[in-house]
Write an enzyme that holds these catalytic residues in place. Structure first.
Site, PDB file in Angstrom:
ATOM      1  N   HIS A  30       1.436 -11.916 -51.228  1.00  0.00           N
ATOM      2  CA  HIS A  30       2.355 -10.902 -51.754  1.00  0.00           C
ATOM      3  C   HIS A  30       3.538 -10.785 -50.794  1.00  0.00           C
ATOM      4  O   HIS A  30       3.359 -10.692 -49.575  1.00  0.00           O
ATOM      5  CB  HIS A  30       1.651  -9.557 -51.902  1.00  0.00           C
ATOM      6  CG  HIS A  30       2.460  -8.553 -52.653  1.00  0.00           C
ATOM      7  ND1 HIS A  30       3.034  -8.812 -53.887  1.00  0.00           N
ATOM      8  CD2 HIS A  30       2.820  -7.270 -52.344  1.00  0.00           C
ATOM      9  CE1 HIS A  30       3.697  -7.747 -54.298  1.00  0.00           C
ATOM     10  NE2 HIS A  30       3.585  -6.801 -53.377  1.00  0.00           N
ATOM     11  N   HIS A  42       9.138  -4.083 -52.309  1.00  0.00           N
ATOM     12  CA  HIS A  42       8.561  -5.284 -52.910  1.00  0.00           C
ATOM     13  C   HIS A  42       8.511  -5.144 -54.422  1.00  0.00           C
ATOM     14  O   HIS A  42       8.690  -4.057 -54.977  1.00  0.00           O
ATOM     15  CB  HIS A  42       7.178  -5.591 -52.319  1.00  0.00           C
ATOM     16  CG  HIS A  42       6.231  -4.426 -52.293  1.00  0.00           C
ATOM     17  ND1 HIS A  42       5.061  -4.383 -53.013  1.00  0.00           N
ATOM     18  CD2 HIS A  42       6.281  -3.248 -51.609  1.00  0.00           C
ATOM     19  CE1 HIS A  42       4.421  -3.250 -52.782  1.00  0.00           C
ATOM     20  NE2 HIS A  42       5.145  -2.535 -51.937  1.00  0.00           N
ATOM     21  N   CYS A 158       7.190 -11.697 -56.945  1.00  0.00           N
ATOM     22  CA  CYS A 158       7.531 -10.993 -55.706  1.00  0.00           C
ATOM     23  C   CYS A 158       8.266 -11.899 -54.720  1.00  0.00           C
ATOM     24  O   CYS A 158       9.152 -11.442 -53.991  1.00  0.00           O
ATOM     25  CB  CYS A 158       6.276 -10.412 -55.066  1.00  0.00           C
ATOM     26  SG  CYS A 158       5.012 -11.644 -54.611  1.00  0.00           S
TER      27      CYS A 158
END
Length: 270
Positions: A30, A42, A158
């Site tokens: 991530h 994010h 992301c």
């Protein structure tokens, strides 16, 4: 930048860093932008879902995601940093919540080709050059307030978000994979196997086939990196949120054309 790992300590973080953390079993990482004051901006699928495809693949992805704590984070829920507020999946969290118990890694920019190819897995570095840290933080905060594109695991995830914040670059051509190194790696692996199969006519040695497959995989990663691609354009964040997310921006000859409210047309060139 380390050859084997991009892992860093929290003390070396600075505002504008593109950071990431691997989830369980290293299934995916991530990514986000550290903006200082222990905050990370994010991009997620929404409702705290980091990833998702809407297919059976989600079973693997969700099972590898970190378990959410039932106890609200006192840092993220304070008045100045409310993680419950999001704009089209763009969220702000404290660093600990972003890491979710995982290690901290820094994504590297402007790496040399040899080092890029030495990184066997995508999503850790790029040949592209980063913009100044101030510009990176400004883009991330602007997108937090105004939203990013619709989430797509392969075209707008992301990592794509973080790379855009760092470079201002977007893939202009529709229907192609985004700039995410993770997505390119996922596609590049099977592609390497398929393309290298005809070479069985050249060699029947299993080791020779393996070398060919690795070569094809590395070549596909190198060619598809945002620092090498020719289908990318530089887009100001204000133009992005005003046009691309709403579908008013279209790709024309390696340019993003932004129709204005009036008959005039604004063109953002590469």
């Amino acid at each position: 930048m380390g050859l084997l790992s991009n892992r860093i300590g929290k003390e070396s973080l600075k505002a504008g860093d593109h950071i990431y953390s691997w989830r369980a079993a290293w299934v995916y990482a991530h990514h986000g932008i550290y903006v200082g004051d222990d905050k990370v901006i994010h991009f997620t699928r929404g409702r705290d879902q980091e990833v998702g495809t809407g297919t059976v693949i989600d079973i693997l992805l969700v099972s590898s995601a970190p378990k959410r704590s039932d106890t609200p984070c006192l840092v993220c829920t304070n008045e100045d940093n409310d993680a419950s507020m999001e704009t089209n999946g763009v969220v702000s969290s404290c660093l600990n919540c972003f890491l979710a118990g995982g290690a901290l890694y820094r994504f590297d920019y402007a790496v040399n080709p040899a080092l890029f190819l030495a990184k066997a897995r995508g999503g850790t570095c790029t040949l592209a050059t980063s913009d100044p840290d101030e510009a990176v933080v400004r883009r991330a905060k602007y997108l937090l307030s105004n939203g990013f594109r619709c989430y797509n695991l392969f075209k707008s995830n992301c990592e794509d978000f973080a790379i855009y914040c760092k470079t201002g670059l977007l893939v202009a051509e529709r229907g192609v994979v985004g700039q995410s190194g993770q997505a390119i790696s996922i596609i590049g692996g099977p592609l390497a196997a398929v393309i290298s199969t005809p070479f069985r006519l050249v060699t029947t040695n299993i080791y020779g086939m393996a070398v060919m497959a690795v070569g094809v995989y590395c070549a596909s990663r190198y060619a598809a990196d945002i620092g090498n691609r020719r289908d990318v354009v530089k887009v100001e964040v204000e133009d992005l949120t005003a046009g691309l997310a709403s579908g008013r921006i279209r790709a024309v000859e390696n340019q993003l054309v932004v129709p204005a409210e009036s008959p005039a047309v604004t063109t953002v060139a590469a």
